[in-house]
Design a protein around this motif. Structure first.
Motif, short mmCIF file in Angstrom:
data_model
loop_
_atom_site.label_atom_id
_atom_site.label_comp_id
_atom_site.label_asym_id
_atom_site.label_seq_id
_atom_site.Cartn_x
_atom_site.Cartn_y
_atom_site.Cartn_z
N ALA A 155 0.82 -1.22 0.00
CA ALA A 155 0.00 0.00 0.00
C ALA A 155 0.85 1.26 0.00
O ALA A 155 0.45 2.29 0.54
N PHE A 170 -1.50 0.15 10.12
CA PHE A 170 -2.69 0.69 9.49
C PHE A 170 -3.78 0.83 10.55
O PHE A 170 -3.79 0.10 11.54
N PRO A 171 -4.72 1.78 10.36
CA PRO A 171 -4.91 2.67 9.21
C PRO A 171 -4.05 3.93 9.29
O PRO A 171 -3.49 4.25 10.33
N ASP A 189 -8.33 6.77 8.18
CA ASP A 189 -8.75 6.04 6.98
C ASP A 189 -9.65 4.87 7.34
O ASP A 189 -9.51 4.26 8.42
N ASP A 190 -10.53 4.53 6.42
CA ASP A 190 -11.45 3.41 6.61
C ASP A 190 -10.74 2.11 6.24
O ASP A 190 -10.91 1.54 5.16
N GLN A 191 -9.91 1.63 7.16
CA GLN A 191 -9.12 0.42 6.96
C GLN A 191 -9.14 -0.43 8.23
O GLN A 191 -9.33 0.09 9.33
N GLU A 192 -8.90 -1.71 8.05
CA GLU A 192 -8.79 -2.61 9.20
C GLU A 192 -7.55 -2.25 10.02
O GLU A 192 -6.45 -2.15 9.47
N ARG A 194 -4.34 -2.88 11.87
CA ARG A 194 -3.45 -4.04 11.79
C ARG A 194 -2.01 -3.57 11.68
O ARG A 194 -1.73 -2.40 11.39
N GLU A 196 1.42 -4.92 9.52
CA GLU A 196 1.96 -5.84 8.53
C GLU A 196 3.47 -5.92 8.70
O GLU A 196 4.15 -4.89 8.74
N ARG A 573 -16.59 1.91 11.65
CA ARG A 573 -16.21 0.50 11.66
C ARG A 573 -16.40 -0.05 13.07
O ARG A 573 -16.23 0.70 14.06
#
Length: 580
Positions: A155, A170-171, A189-192, A194, A196, A573
């Motif tokens: 990303a 993220f996000p 941001d509209d993200q899970e 997490r 990585e 969310r």
């Protein structure tokens, strides 16, 4: 194994044109390396028979050769099959991984999720060690399902190099000033939620690995604490200031972005790891916060070098948990005491450790004291082990006198240059590394704005500390163009001497050649480069230029409000349900 050399001429013969008998003889009886086939090739009676067959039945011969080769290959494979090394896992490998995952979730509250790559036992064990040092406040955070293992960052913004990125949280978010309600928003941001982890992380040594993991978990904690890094108290401690940034097509009353800039006159931001650029903590309040959290866990001098950050984290992040004992000495006294103790005990690795910790943040007065004491110790008769270790220690300092110590050791043949270059830090600080790589780096985080009506330019120069350490002066050269034009309307220069932290602010009206008259409402392009000049060695290096586009909007106020409150806006969310 099939002799592939036989197939090449054979295909040629099948498609048309019959080769001569002599050619067939050379084809059939070329050496063959397959096991158990040499006896057939070397027996003269069979040789005569096959040559006769070649003259009478060429098509039959080729088929026979093919069959014999296949049989030899199969026989060779059967003969070699039992000799191949074979490994059998003593237990259920998948069950072992699942058990480690279950233990990790039970202990820390997060799942290890297989996505692009599956987790391996050694990776889970290293991650468990890193998490075992975290405070309870970083564990079992509701809303964070787990962590993924991928080969590399997917990303990333276009053009961003990703091969060396070890992890990402993220996000993300964007910073917007909403004119409708006169408020500063951090819009998540509209993200899970997490983390990585990427392949490059698992090739780091244990200290760097743990530092990176703990840094990322500080970001996670920050997100779910309504961004403590944007709180007025942290912004004040870390000395970040907000500026407004208008859109290129902005109109009066429009929303606009805002950015947090470090203070170029502030000498100390959060100490960085040996993997990071010296300016990394100056990128944003969030990176300064995460670096401070990992420093709290891993760096013994952090409480002395950054007492305000330390106390903030102790009370509001770590719940009072501490990792190093407290003394009543100040920073300089503590470092000097530890250094003298290590020298007296001939603990050369201890000296390297002290220099590495102090070198995480440039403190010229402490570096000067330690280098003078180190010189006195080196004045004794040569000692190959001591000299090499102390030479390595100086690689962690930006003081030009540290470079002089290394040069003297090399010139007097007390330490081979190659011995120093084998240490990664010394390689990064070397002449070759600077002249071939760092001197070419372009400027980063470039912002144009106005302060009290005067045009300003602020940016980060990651190579500036190293340039000063190697005795180079830096001249920043800037030019402004109308967009689409190759002829500049304004230009100027700004010079920096000595070792500086790497954050630069230029008053364009003071540094311009002639008079600065910038138009409003017109798209402009600013080009910025750095020229490194050595006053004694007569060397000169030019960086790659960097460019930004901007428009000076009539009447726009670049300065942030004095009493500002930043509102955190989370997406709709379930993970953020309790925060909205």
């Amino acid at each position: 194994m099939i002799n592939l050399e036989i197939f090449k001429p054979m295909s040629k013969w099948v498609t048309g044109g019959e080769p001569s008998v002599a050619w067939y003889s050379s084809l059939v009886f070329m050496p063959y390396r397959g096991t158990n086939c040499n006896g057939f090739l070397l027996r003269s009676p069979k040789l005569w028979v096959l040559r006769s067959l070649a003259q009478l039945f060429p098509r039959f011969l080729v088929g026979l050769v093919l069959l014999l080769n296949l049989l030899c290959a199969d026989a060779s494979s059967w003969a070699q099959e039992p000799k191949r090394p074979f490994y059998e896992d003593p237990g259920d490998y998948r069950q072992q991984i699942n058990q480690l995952k279950d233990n990790f979730k039970t202990q820390f509250g997060y799942e290890l999720l297989d996505l692009e790559l599956g987790w391996k036992p050694d990776e889970i064990k290293e991650l468990t060690l890193a998490f075992s040092k975290l405070p309870e406040t970083f564990l079992h955070i509701p809303g964070v399902k787990g962590f993924y293992h991928l080969s590399k960052l997917r990303a990333a913004p276009e053009g961003m190099p990703v091969d060396d990125v070890p992890a990402a949280t993220f996000p993300g978010f964007r910073t917007v000033y909403r004119s409708s309600n006169l408020s500063y928003h951090v819009e998540v941001d509209d993200q899970e939620p997490r983390v990585e982890f990427f392949n490059t992380l698992f090739y780091e040594d244990r200290d760097k690995f743990q530092n990176i993991v703990q840094h990322e978990m500080a970001h996670v904690f920050d997100i779910f604490q309504r961004y403590l890094s944007f709180s007025p108290e942290w912004l004040k401690i870390s000395k970040f200031n907000l500026i407004h940034l208008p859109a290129l097509d902005a109109r009066p009353g429009d929303d606009y972005l805002f950015a947090a800039l470090s203070d170029p006159d502030a000498g100390h931001y959060a100490p960085v790891s040996t993997r990071q650029l010296s300016t990394y903590s100056r990128q944003s309040p969030q990176e300064d916060f995460a670096n401070s959290a990992s420093a709290y866990i891993n760096y013994p001098y952090f409480r002395y070098s950054h007492p305000k950050r330390y106390q903030f984290l102790k009370s509001k992040v770590f719940g009072g948990k501490e990792y190093f004992p407290e003394t009543r000495m100040d920073y300089q006294d503590k470092v000097v005491f530890d250094f003298e103790t290590a020298l007296t005990g001939r603990d050369w690795d201890g000296v390297i450790s002290i220099f590495r910790e102090v070198g995480r943040d440039y403190t010229p007065e402490i570096e000067s004291k330690l280098i003078e004491r180190l010189k006195k110790n080196l004045a004794d008769s040569p000692d190959s082990v001591r000299d090499a270790k102390l030479g390595v220690a100086t690689c962690y300092f930006y003081s030009p006198s540290a470079l002089e110590v290394r040069r003297n050791l090399i010139r007097k043949k007390r330490v081979p240059l190659q011995t120093l270059l084998e240490v990664r830090r010394c390689g990064l600080m070397s002449r070759r590394s600077f002249e071939r790589d760092f001197a070419l780096w372009s400027m980063r985080s470039i912002h144009f704005f106005k302060n009290k009506g005067r045009a300003q330019l602020q940016f980060l120069d990651p190579a500036l500390p190293l340039a000063g350490a190697r005795g180079f002066e830096t001249r920043y050269l800037w030019r402004i163009f109308y967009e689409g034009s190759n002829v500049h309307m304004a230009e100027g220069a700004y010079r920096v001497e000595g070792v500086r932290p790497g954050a630069i602010k230029i008053d364009l009206e003071k540094s311009v050649v002639g008079t600065l008259n910038l138009p409003t409402g017109k798209p402009l392009v600013l080009e910025l480069g750095a020229q490194r000049v050595h006053p004694r060695e007569f060397k000169r290096f030019n960086s790659n230029p960097a460019k930004i586009r901007f428009v000076i909007q009539p009447g726009f106020n670049y300065e942030a409000h004095r009493k500002l409150v930043i509102k955190i806006i989370y997406p709709d969310r379930p993970e953020f349900e309790k925060l909205n």
